[in-house]
Design a protein around this motif. Structure first.
Motif: not given
Length: 222
Positions: A121-133, A145-158
């Motif tokens: 419930e706590l994770t679902s309440s976090l705003p995706w877009l603002y965290l990614l930005l 770009p490769e590292k940025t892509l890895f970081y963003l993919s890991a964050l989206i997965g989490l």
């Protein structure tokens, strides 16, 4: 008796599958199909519109170029490859983490189940877009770009694991009281054997379904 004929797939589904496969073949064949390197600058054709013939430099750009003279078709093919890989990696990470947490929560139950569900419930309440930005803003501008892509993919997965975890937890909780699980437990089978041989096959279909549903969402987030 003649066996019943196998149901034929609707033609729309066949067309969709052919289009999906063709699209992926085109994207992952960008090294062969792209007319130019994505970073190549044709300054004589900067800002040229789509469908025009060869520019003064002799290079042809089917979809035109951007203001720096880079071919738009080539950049679209290479960029789509990165987006698909990022979406698949993020969705696989989310489903893998969600399946593991759902198995643990549904099989053990009690306070462990309550803890993981409150975490969902706590994770679902976090705003995706603002965290990614925010994460992208915190990364240095010279980050490859490769590292940025890895970081963003890991964050989206989490951030995307709660829904698969809830569904897997529900299936696991139902399978925990099934006769074959109770029989295996009565024969003294260890918990890891019960989870791997009896419970995990029950949740595989749910996990794969969530994987296919999460890939487009993860591509959009990326």
């Amino acid at each position: 008796m003649n066996p019943s004929p196998r149901p034929r797939r609707p033609w729309k589904l066949r067309v969709a599958l052919i289009f999906w496969l063709g699209l992926h073949l085109v994207i992952f064949g960008a090294d062969i199909l792209a007319p130019h390197a994505p970073e190549l600058q044709d300054r004589l054709a900067a800002g040229v519109g789509p469908g025009l013939g060869p520019s003064e430099s002799g290079l042809y750009h089917p979809l035109g170029t951007d203001r720096y003279g880079r071919d738009l078709l080539s950049r679209m093919l290479y960029g789509a490859r990165l987006s698909l890989l990022a979406g698949l990696a993020a969705a696989a990470a989310a489903v893998g983490l969600g399946t593991l947490i759902g198995l643990i929560a549904g099989y053990i139950g009690g306070w462990v189940d309550a803890f993981f569900m409150r975490l969902c419930e706590l994770t679902s309440s976090l705003p995706w877009l603002y965290l990614l930005l925010a994460i992208r803003a915190l990364l240095p501008l010279e980050t490859p770009p490769e590292k940025t892509l890895f970081y963003l993919s890991a964050l989206i997965g989490l951030l995307a694991w709660p829904k698969p975890a809830r569904l897997v937890r529900g299936v696991t909780a139902g399978a925990r009281s099934a006769d074959f699980v109770l029989a295996a437990r009565g024969f003294g089978a260890p918990h890891r054997h019960i989870l791997a041989r009896h419970v995990l096959p029950q949740v595989t279909g749910t996990a794969l379904t969530q994987l296919t549903l999460l890939i487009p969402a993860c591509v959009l987030a990326e």
